[in-house]
Scaffold this motif. Structure first.
Motif, PDB file in Angstrom:
ATOM      1  N   VAL A 251      24.061  28.896  42.189  1.00 36.65           N
ATOM      2  CA  VAL A 251      23.606  29.602  41.211  1.00 36.65           C
ATOM      3  C   VAL A 251      22.874  30.657  41.609  1.00 36.65           C
ATOM      4  O   VAL A 251      22.099  30.594  42.502  1.00 36.65           O
ATOM      5  N   HIS A 282      20.682  31.788  34.847  1.00 35.70           N
ATOM      6  CA  HIS A 282      21.436  31.351  36.239  1.00 35.70           C
ATOM      7  C   HIS A 282      22.911  31.691  35.890  1.00 35.70           C
ATOM      8  O   HIS A 282      23.331  31.530  34.874  1.00 35.70           O
ATOM      9  N   ASN A 284      26.876  32.073  37.331  1.00 36.59           N
ATOM     10  CA  ASN A 284      27.590  31.223  38.651  1.00 36.59           C
ATOM     11  C   ASN A 284      28.121  32.254  39.857  1.00 36.59           C
ATOM     12  O   ASN A 284      28.526  33.138  39.606  1.00 36.59           O
ATOM     13  N   ILE A 322      22.840  21.960  40.130  1.00 31.43           N
ATOM     14  CA  ILE A 322      23.075  23.254  40.573  1.00 31.43           C
ATOM     15  C   ILE A 322      22.100  23.477  41.946  1.00 31.43           C
ATOM     16  O   ILE A 322      21.310  22.724  42.326  1.00 31.43           O
TER      17      ILE A 322
END
Length: 351
Positions: A251, A282, A284, A322
């Motif tokens: 991310v 955050h 993707n 993440i």
């Protein structure tokens, strides 16, 4: 080094002993250690030279010229962190020490600069239509559009090669022959490429079910083929393994500033005011690391998107984490993204 003790000296050693150790070890440095291998200091060619210029004698103790506060790295330190440390401080060797300060090995710059090799599979999703980039994609699959002098997919392939990943899989759907004709079996690029073809689009995660059963049973790196990035895939994989995640989503922080003053109220009474607040999220990046059990669990021919797949992993008790990247990343989905990529590529030095 195979045996770092060839450059180990006791505190009783002389400057002459240090010169012999430096010469025989061919590293430009020797280590001064206590009886339990606790690091007491290092001595380099430069330390010896400066000592002799200051009227030290060859028979004087090595401790009179040694550096008592040398740069070190912990055992198991990340390769790139050690490279950064060496470059920042102008050293070519780092003693590796444990939590008690005892030497457990050394790492040299020459060895760190050797290209690493990973057997982990890499899966690049390159089957999209790229409708938002029409008419550029009328006769070219989006990942094959050139950024600078190379297709964006080639930038990705070459970046994986530089990081030591050579076991590549590419999913195709739209105009697959354009991709196959350019890359072939990958040998011209220093990789082995296996193609999997989606007869019908299977979503961002469904093509995982088309991977061959003999794929290496190691964490798989997965990335969308329309991304321009200098994300460090080695650090990403290391993070996934160290955190013992079942799946890792890369991310990056996305920042949005409200262009107005925001008012908070309760029953028409003002409770607070914030001038042009900034919200951070955050987002993707379309880059993942997946344990082999997750890959094997995707049923062939099943349509599924990655967020849904990761939600299922989490619901089944898998640890989904993440990795926050601050590296350059651009999802080339629209014409203005493509134009920006053409400007950025020269600055990034990725041409």
């Amino acid at each position: 080094m195979k045996d770092w003790r060839t450059i180990r000296l006791t505190p009783e050693a002389t400057i002459r002993d240090a010169m012999r150790a430096i010469d025989e070890g061919a590293t430009g440095i020797a280590l001064v250690c206590g009886a339990d291998d606790t690091l007491l200091g290092t001595v380099s060619d430069g330390d010896v030279r400066r000592g002799l210029l200051a009227d030290r004698e060859m028979a004087d103790p090595v401790t009179t010229v040694a550096n008592p506060r040398p740069r070190t790295a912990p055992v198991g330190a990340d390769r790139l962190e050690m490279l950064d440390l060496m470059r920042a401080h102008g050293v070519t060797l780092l003693p590796l020490v444990d939590g008690t300060g005892r030497v457990r090995g050394v790492q040299t710059l020459s060895r760190l600069l050797e290209r690493p090799h990973f057997d982990n599979p890499v899966f690049i999703m390159a089957g999209g239509f790229g409708t938002r980039l029409h008419p550029l994609t009328a006769d070219t699959p989006k990942p094959m559009l050139k950024v600078g002098d190379k297709p964006m997919l080639e930038h990705l392939v070459r970046r994986f090669v530089r990081h030591g990943f050579t076991n590549l899989y590419i999913s195709t759907h739209y105009l697959p022959e354009k991709i196959r004709d350019h890359f072939g079996d990958g040998s011209d690029f220093g990789v082995r490429i296996t193609y999997v073809h989606e007869e019908t689009p299977l979503g961002t995660g469904g093509a995982l079910g088309l991977l061959p059963p003999d794929i290496a049973k190691l964490p798989l790196l997965m990335i969308n083929g329309d991304v321009l990035t200098n994300v460090d895939f080695t650090r990403l994989l290391r993070h996934h393994e160290q955190q013992q995640f079942a799946a890792t989503m890369c991310v990056r922080e996305y920042e949005y500033q409200v262009p107005y003053g925001v008012v908070q109220s309760d029953n028409d009474v003002v409770t607070g005011m914030t001038e042009k607040p900034v919200h951070r999220y955050h987002v993707n990046t379309g880059i993942y690391v997946l344990d082999p059990e997750i890959v094997a669990g995707v049923v062939p021919g099943t349509r599924i998107d990655m967020p849904t797949l990761l939600e299922r992993v989490a619901d089944d008790g898998g640890k989904v984490g993440i990795y926050s990247s601050f590296d350059y990343w651009l999802d080339i989905g629209r014409i203005d993204d493509y134009e920006r990529a053409q400007q950025d590529i020269g600055i990034l030095g990725m041409t």
